[in-house]
Design a protein around this motif. Structure first.
Motif, PDB file in Angstrom:
ATOM      1  N   ALA A   1       0.839  -1.207   0.000  1.00 21.45           N
ATOM      2  CA  ALA A   1       0.000   0.000   0.000  1.00 21.45           C
ATOM      3  C   ALA A   1       0.871   1.252   0.000  1.00 21.45           C
ATOM      4  O   ALA A   1       0.980   1.965   1.002  1.00 21.45           O
ATOM      5  CB  ALA A   1      -0.932  -0.025   1.198  1.00 21.45           C
ATOM      6  N   TYR A   2       1.538   1.512  -1.120  1.00 18.63           N
ATOM      7  CA  TYR A   2       2.376   2.692  -1.259  1.00 18.63           C
ATOM      8  C   TYR A   2       2.528   3.024  -2.739  1.00 18.63           C
ATOM      9  O   TYR A   2       2.171   2.226  -3.599  1.00 18.63           O
ATOM     10  CB  TYR A   2       3.758   2.487  -0.617  1.00 18.63           C
ATOM     11  N   SER A   3       3.067   4.206  -3.022  1.00 21.50           N
ATOM     12  CA  SER A   3       3.342   4.655  -4.387  1.00 21.50           C
ATOM     13  C   SER A   3       4.843   4.574  -4.644  1.00 21.50           C
ATOM     14  O   SER A   3       5.641   4.648  -3.714  1.00 21.50           O
ATOM     15  CB  SER A   3       2.882   6.095  -4.572  1.00 21.50           C
ATOM     16  N   GLN A   4       5.229   4.471  -5.910  1.00 17.19           N
ATOM     17  CA  GLN A   4       6.658   4.472  -6.241  1.00 17.19           C
ATOM     18  C   GLN A   4       7.309   5.761  -5.771  1.00 17.19           C
ATOM     19  O   GLN A   4       8.445   5.756  -5.308  1.00 17.19           O
ATOM     20  CB  GLN A   4       6.864   4.300  -7.748  1.00 17.19           C
ATOM     21  N   ALA A   5       6.582   6.860  -5.911  1.00 22.61           N
ATOM     22  CA  ALA A   5       7.063   8.158  -5.427  1.00 22.61           C
ATOM     23  C   ALA A   5       5.876   9.098  -5.314  1.00 22.61           C
ATOM     24  O   ALA A   5       4.839   8.891  -5.943  1.00 22.61           O
ATOM     25  CB  ALA A   5       8.109   8.741  -6.373  1.00 22.61           C
ATOM     26  N   VAL A   6       6.071  10.134  -4.500  1.00 18.10           N
ATOM     27  CA  VAL A   6       5.060  11.178  -4.350  1.00 18.10           C
ATOM     28  C   VAL A   6       5.768  12.519  -4.492  1.00 18.10           C
ATOM     29  O   VAL A   6       6.777  12.767  -3.823  1.00 18.10           O
ATOM     30  CB  VAL A   6       4.356  11.090  -2.977  1.00 18.10           C
ATOM     31  N   ARG A   7       5.217  13.365  -5.368  1.00 22.44           N
ATOM     32  CA  ARG A   7       5.740  14.716  -5.519  1.00 22.44           C
ATOM     33  C   ARG A   7       4.857  15.665  -4.726  1.00 22.44           C
ATOM     34  O   ARG A   7       3.640  15.662  -4.866  1.00 22.44           O
ATOM     35  CB  ARG A   7       5.755  15.124  -6.996  1.00 22.44           C
ATOM     36  N   ALA A   8       5.494  16.461  -3.889  1.00 22.92           N
ATOM     37  CA  ALA A   8       4.813  17.501  -3.120  1.00 22.92           C
ATOM     38  C   ALA A   8       5.560  18.796  -3.396  1.00 22.92           C
ATOM     39  O   ALA A   8       6.689  18.979  -2.922  1.00 22.92           O
ATOM     40  CB  ALA A   8       4.812  17.172  -1.632  1.00 22.92           C
ATOM     41  N   GLY A   9       4.972  19.660  -4.219  1.00 27.37           N
ATOM     42  CA  GLY A   9       5.682  20.866  -4.635  1.00 27.37           C
ATOM     43  C   GLY A   9       6.871  20.480  -5.492  1.00 27.37           C
ATOM     44  O   GLY A   9       6.748  19.713  -6.445  1.00 27.37           O
ATOM     45  N   ASP A  10       8.042  20.980  -5.129  1.00 30.09           N
ATOM     46  CA  ASP A  10       9.265  20.671  -5.873  1.00 30.09           C
ATOM     47  C   ASP A  10      10.043  19.497  -5.287  1.00 30.09           C
ATOM     48  O   ASP A  10      11.156  19.214  -5.728  1.00 30.09           O
ATOM     49  CB  ASP A  10      10.179  21.902  -5.894  1.00 30.09           C
ATOM     50  N   THR A  11       9.478  18.823  -4.304  1.00 27.73           N
ATOM     51  CA  THR A  11      10.154  17.712  -3.645  1.00 27.73           C
ATOM     52  C   THR A  11       9.489  16.401  -4.028  1.00 27.73           C
ATOM     53  O   THR A  11       8.268  16.292  -4.023  1.00 27.73           O
ATOM     54  CB  THR A  11      10.129  17.893  -2.115  1.00 27.73           C
ATOM     55  N   VAL A  12      10.318  15.425  -4.361  1.00 28.67           N
ATOM     56  CA  VAL A  12       9.828  14.088  -4.709  1.00 28.67           C
ATOM     57  C   VAL A  12      10.374  13.106  -3.681  1.00 28.67           C
ATOM     58  O   VAL A  12      11.585  13.028  -3.462  1.00 28.67           O
ATOM     59  CB  VAL A  12      10.267  13.668  -6.130  1.00 28.67           C
ATOM     60  N   TYR A  13       9.468  12.382  -3.052  1.00 28.85           N
ATOM     61  CA  TYR A  13       9.830  11.366  -2.059  1.00 28.85           C
ATOM     62  C   TYR A  13       9.807  10.013  -2.751  1.00 28.85           C
ATOM     63  O   TYR A  13       8.754   9.548  -3.199  1.00 28.85           O
ATOM     64  CB  TYR A  13       8.861  11.419  -0.875  1.00 28.85           C
ATOM     65  N   LEU A  14      10.980   9.393  -2.875  1.00 29.82           N
ATOM     66  CA  LEU A  14      11.144   8.131  -3.574  1.00 29.82           C
ATOM     67  C   LEU A  14      10.999   6.975  -2.594  1.00 29.82           C
ATOM     68  O   LEU A  14      11.765   6.869  -1.634  1.00 29.82           O
ATOM     69  CB  LEU A  14      12.524   8.073  -4.234  1.00 29.82           C
ATOM     70  N   SER A  15      10.025   6.121  -2.842  1.00 26.17           N
ATOM     71  CA  SER A  15       9.835   4.953  -1.972  1.00 26.17           C
ATOM     72  C   SER A  15      11.033   4.024  -2.070  1.00 26.17           C
ATOM     73  O   SER A  15      11.791   4.056  -3.044  1.00 26.17           O
ATOM     74  CB  SER A  15       8.574   4.192  -2.375  1.00 26.17           C
ATOM     75  N   GLY A  16      11.165   3.172  -1.078  1.00 19.85           N
ATOM     76  CA  GLY A  16      12.242   2.197  -1.081  1.00 19.85           C
ATOM     77  C   GLY A  16      12.192   1.325  -2.318  1.00 19.85           C
ATOM     78  O   GLY A  16      11.145   0.769  -2.657  1.00 19.85           O
ATOM     79  N   ALA A  17      13.323   1.225  -2.991  1.00 17.54           N
ATOM     80  CA  ALA A  17      13.444   0.387  -4.184  1.00 17.54           C
ATOM     81  C   ALA A  17      14.234  -0.865  -3.821  1.00 17.54           C
ATOM     82  O   ALA A  17      15.257  -0.788  -3.141  1.00 17.54           O
ATOM     83  CB  ALA A  17      14.138   1.149  -5.306  1.00 17.54           C
ATOM     84  N   ILE A  18      13.738  -2.000  -4.266  1.00 15.81           N
ATOM     85  CA  ILE A  18      14.451  -3.258  -4.078  1.00 15.81           C
ATOM     86  C   ILE A  18      14.810  -3.816  -5.459  1.00 15.81           C
ATOM     87  O   ILE A  18      14.276  -3.354  -6.478  1.00 15.81           O
ATOM     88  CB  ILE A  18      13.655  -4.261  -3.213  1.00 15.81           C
ATOM     89  N   PRO A  19      15.705  -4.798  -5.525  1.00 14.01           N
ATOM     90  CA  PRO A  19      16.248  -5.242  -6.806  1.00 14.01           C
ATOM     91  C   PRO A  19      15.358  -6.220  -7.587  1.00 14.01           C
ATOM     92  O   PRO A  19      15.773  -7.320  -7.957  1.00 14.01           O
ATOM     93  CB  PRO A  19      17.579  -5.881  -6.431  1.00 14.01           C
ATOM     94  N   LEU A  20      14.145  -5.772  -7.857  1.00 12.66           N
ATOM     95  CA  LEU A  20      13.263  -6.576  -8.694  1.00 12.66           C
ATOM     96  C   LEU A  20      13.357  -6.073 -10.130  1.00 12.66           C
ATOM     97  O   LEU A  20      13.470  -4.875 -10.368  1.00 12.66           O
ATOM     98  CB  LEU A  20      11.817  -6.474  -8.214  1.00 12.66           C
ATOM     99  N   VAL A  21      13.276  -6.994 -11.071  1.00 13.21           N
ATOM    100  CA  VAL A  21      13.235  -6.643 -12.489  1.00 13.21           C
ATOM    101  C   VAL A  21      11.808  -6.194 -12.793  1.00 13.21           C
ATOM    102  O   VAL A  21      10.858  -6.939 -12.523  1.00 13.21           O
ATOM    103  CB  VAL A  21      13.626  -7.854 -13.362  1.00 13.21           C
ATOM    104  N   PRO A  22      11.630  -4.986 -13.318  1.00 14.45           N
ATOM    105  CA  PRO A  22      10.275  -4.452 -13.500  1.00 14.45           C
ATOM    106  C   PRO A  22       9.346  -5.351 -14.321  1.00 14.45           C
ATOM    107  O   PRO A  22       8.180  -5.510 -13.981  1.00 14.45           O
ATOM    108  CB  PRO A  22      10.502  -3.120 -14.216  1.00 14.45           C
ATOM    109  N   GLU A  23       9.866  -5.937 -15.387  1.00 11.50           N
ATOM    110  CA  GLU A  23       9.021  -6.740 -16.280  1.00 11.50           C
ATOM    111  C   GLU A  23       8.540  -8.046 -15.654  1.00 11.50           C
ATOM    112  O   GLU A  23       7.465  -8.527 -15.980  1.00 11.50           O
ATOM    113  CB  GLU A  23       9.771  -7.060 -17.588  1.00 11.50           C
TER     114      GLU A  23
END
Length: 127
Positions: free
Chosen positions: A17-39
């Protein structure tokens, strides 16, 4: 200020239950990325350096989708299941980032999602 959800198919989709990232104004909060192949949503490899490279590939894809790049990343938090792998993080970051480097923290944790060895989250400033 409005929130804008950032999403791309060039990075793994959220596994909770999260987004890849959220932009608030000029700031982008990048969620934790793990080493999964996107496809495939499968672990890229059991090799830790390969996992670290995939994590930064995934983060870079989200940065691009948000309209930015690694040059605008101001803070990273690195989570490792074995802190002795930290020199590998430094190697990969030296290949992918330019000075001045973002602020950073590194923490050893007992476990990460899907049994991976590394997760990285961050903050990007687009202003």
């Amino acid at each position: 200020m409005t929130r804008q959800i950032v999403s791309t198919d060039k990075a793994p989709s959220a596994i909770g239950a999260y987004s890849q990232a959220v932009r608030a104004g000029d700031t982008v909060y990048l969620s934790g990325a793990i080493p999964l192949v996107p496809e495939t949503m499968e672990l890229v490899s059991t090799d830790v350096r390969t996992q670290i490279v995939q994590v930064f590939d995934n983060l870079e894809a989200v940065c691009t989708a948000a309209g930015g790049s690694f040059e605008q990343v101001v803070k990273l938090n690195v989570y490792l299941t074995d802190l002795s792998d930290f020199p590998l993080v430094n190697e990969v970051m030296a290949e992918r980032f330019s000075e001045p480097y973002p602020a950073r923290a590194a923490v050893e944790v007992s476990a990460l999602p899907r049994g991976v060895s590394v997760e990285v989250e961050g903050v990007m400033y687009l202003g």
